[in-house]
Write a protein that holds these residues in place. Structure first.
Motif, mmCIF file in Angstrom:
data_model
loop_
_atom_site.group_PDB
_atom_site.id
_atom_site.type_symbol
_atom_site.label_atom_id
_atom_site.label_comp_id
_atom_site.label_asym_id
_atom_site.label_seq_id
_atom_site.Cartn_x
_atom_site.Cartn_y
_atom_site.Cartn_z
ATOM 1 N N ALA A 44 -13.394 1.257 7.234
ATOM 2 C CA ALA A 44 -13.420 1.613 5.819
ATOM 3 C C ALA A 44 -12.184 2.401 5.407
ATOM 4 O O ALA A 44 -11.910 2.548 4.213
ATOM 5 C CB ALA A 44 -14.676 2.412 5.493
ATOM 6 N N THR A 45 -11.425 2.884 6.394
ATOM 7 C CA THR A 45 -10.248 3.710 6.096
ATOM 8 C C THR A 45 -8.942 2.914 6.158
ATOM 9 O O THR A 45 -7.867 3.480 5.983
ATOM 10 C CB THR A 45 -10.154 4.880 7.085
ATOM 11 N N PHE A 46 -9.011 1.608 6.403
ATOM 12 C CA PHE A 46 -7.786 0.823 6.585
ATOM 13 C C PHE A 46 -6.912 0.808 5.329
ATOM 14 O O PHE A 46 -5.702 0.604 5.421
ATOM 15 C CB PHE A 46 -8.130 -0.613 6.991
ATOM 16 N N THR A 47 -7.514 0.996 4.171
ATOM 17 C CA THR A 47 -6.748 1.004 2.916
ATOM 18 C C THR A 47 -6.710 2.402 2.301
ATOM 19 O O THR A 47 -6.514 2.546 1.095
ATOM 20 C CB THR A 47 -7.354 0.017 1.910
ATOM 21 N N ALA A 48 -6.865 3.418 3.129
ATOM 22 C CA ALA A 48 -6.878 4.792 2.629
ATOM 23 C C ALA A 48 -5.498 5.186 2.089
ATOM 24 O O ALA A 48 -4.468 4.713 2.582
ATOM 25 C CB ALA A 48 -7.286 5.745 3.744
ATOM 26 N N PRO A 49 -5.455 6.049 1.085
ATOM 27 C CA PRO A 49 -4.156 6.502 0.566
ATOM 28 C C PRO A 49 -3.427 7.384 1.576
ATOM 29 O O PRO A 49 -4.039 7.955 2.490
ATOM 30 C CB PRO A 49 -4.545 7.296 -0.683
ATOM 31 N N ASP A 50 -2.118 7.510 1.401
ATOM 32 C CA ASP A 50 -1.317 8.312 2.323
ATOM 33 C C ASP A 50 -1.655 9.795 2.249
ATOM 34 O O ASP A 50 -1.292 10.558 3.163
ATOM 35 C CB ASP A 50 0.176 8.122 2.016
ATOM 36 N N SER A 51 -2.350 10.194 1.191
ATOM 37 C CA SER A 51 -2.644 11.617 0.993
ATOM 38 C C SER A 51 -3.932 12.061 1.674
ATOM 39 O O SER A 51 -4.474 13.121 1.346
ATOM 40 C CB SER A 51 -2.709 11.930 -0.500
ATOM 41 N N VAL A 52 -4.443 11.253 2.619
ATOM 42 C CA VAL A 52 -5.553 11.700 3.466
ATOM 43 C C VAL A 52 -5.114 11.600 4.922
ATOM 44 O O VAL A 52 -4.149 10.909 5.249
ATOM 45 C CB VAL A 52 -6.842 10.871 3.255
#
Length: 303
Positions: free
Chosen positions: A250-258
């Motif tokens: 679920a985190t593969f498309t997470a923003p760079d700010s996490v």
């Protein structure tokens, strides 16, 4: 079509109309000439009109026969196409497959199997519906879905689930969080932090499993904000509203700010399942199931 007229009558007629010779038509059809003559006479009786003018030397079409010659080709062509369609549907090569999925499976293999299915069966329309696991399972049981790809589903009577992929949970923190530089974290270290999460209505089992790394500390997490999908949750975390525990995919498309940090000290994991209705043996469904990756042979059937 008149009562009693069969497709074989039209095929016999078509052969004679094209050959204008009963002997050659019988040879082409691989039947005896007397049998062919009898079937043509039967067709003429059923239609109440002569189709051929016969002499000892010639066979010619009557005006009615000329019309039927033109119509028979179309009728037989339609019949062949319609029967071929029936066969394709019976073999799962045509029709509509209503497939539900949870958005968090998008980066993983299952939906790539859907692409291969579409390539192999181009006459099957795959109608995709995304939603919460709980909602998809309810629609499956009610018959508005043929199949679903879900995460940690609750028991749903009349359905059968088969595990596809199991993966770990990870911690997701804002990039400026004091623990964001840590190589690993435990659930206990995060249990007192505000949490951004999806609602319990999305699925009871999935909800509890996702929180297991925090619950194992003996403390109940403080959920300060809910959202309906992981993309929104990750961006709310990035905005500093809290932390979350998420399936790794679920985190593969997470923003760079996490920051995404592996969890230690827990065996908690999440599993993606295929779900179908009990007793649904349609080829349409099984053709797709056969193309999904990592399918073990131990389905879980709900009473």
């Amino acid at each position: 079509m008149n009562a009693g007229v069969e497709l074989r009558h039209l095929r016999y007629f078509q052969a004679v109309a094209e050959e204008l010779h009963f002997g050659r038509a019988a040879a082409r059809l691989h039947i005896a000439q007397p049998a062919l003559t009898q079937q043509i006479q039967r067709l003429e009786t059923l239609l109440g009109t002569r189709l051929f003018d016969r002499t000892s030397r010639t066979v010619a079409l009557t005006p009615a026969g000329i019309v039927l010659r033109d119509r028979a080709a179309a009728l037989l062509g339609h019949a062949d196409r319609d029967l071929a369609e029936v066969i394709r549907i019976g073999q799962g090569g045509q029709g509509t497959l209503h497939l539900g999925f949870v958005p968090s499976v998008l980066p993983l293999e299952p939906l790539r199997g859907v692409r291969e299915f579409r390539e192999r069966f181009p006459l099957v329309h795959v109608d995709l519906t995304e939603g919460f696991t709980s909602h998809l399972m309810a629609r499956l049981a009610s018959g508005t879905l043929d199949m679903a790809i879900v995460r940690d589903p609750d028991d749903q009577p009349g359905t059968v689930t088969t595990p596809l992929i199991t993966e770990p949970f990870v911690a997701v923190l804002p990039a400026d969080h004091p623990a964001a530089a840590r190589p690993t974290l435990t659930g206990a270290e995060l249990a007192d932090h505000p949490v951004v999460f999806f609602p319990r209505a999305a699925g009871e089992l999935a909800y509890e499993k996702n929180l297991t790394p925090l619950l194992e500390s003996g403390r109940r997490p403080r959920i300060v904000q809910e959202a309906t999908n992981w993309t929104i949750i990750l961006y709310l975390v990035a905005a500093g509203l809290g932390i979350t525990i998420a399936p790794r995919s679920a985190t593969f498309t997470a923003p760079d700010s996490v920051r995404i940090i592996p969890l230690t000290g827990t065996a908690a994991a999440t599993t993606i399942y295929t779900a179908t209705r009990v007793g649904d043996d349609r080829p349409l469904v099984h053709n797709l199931l056969a193309l999904l990756p990592n399918r073990p042979a131990a389905p879980r059937e709900q009473p």
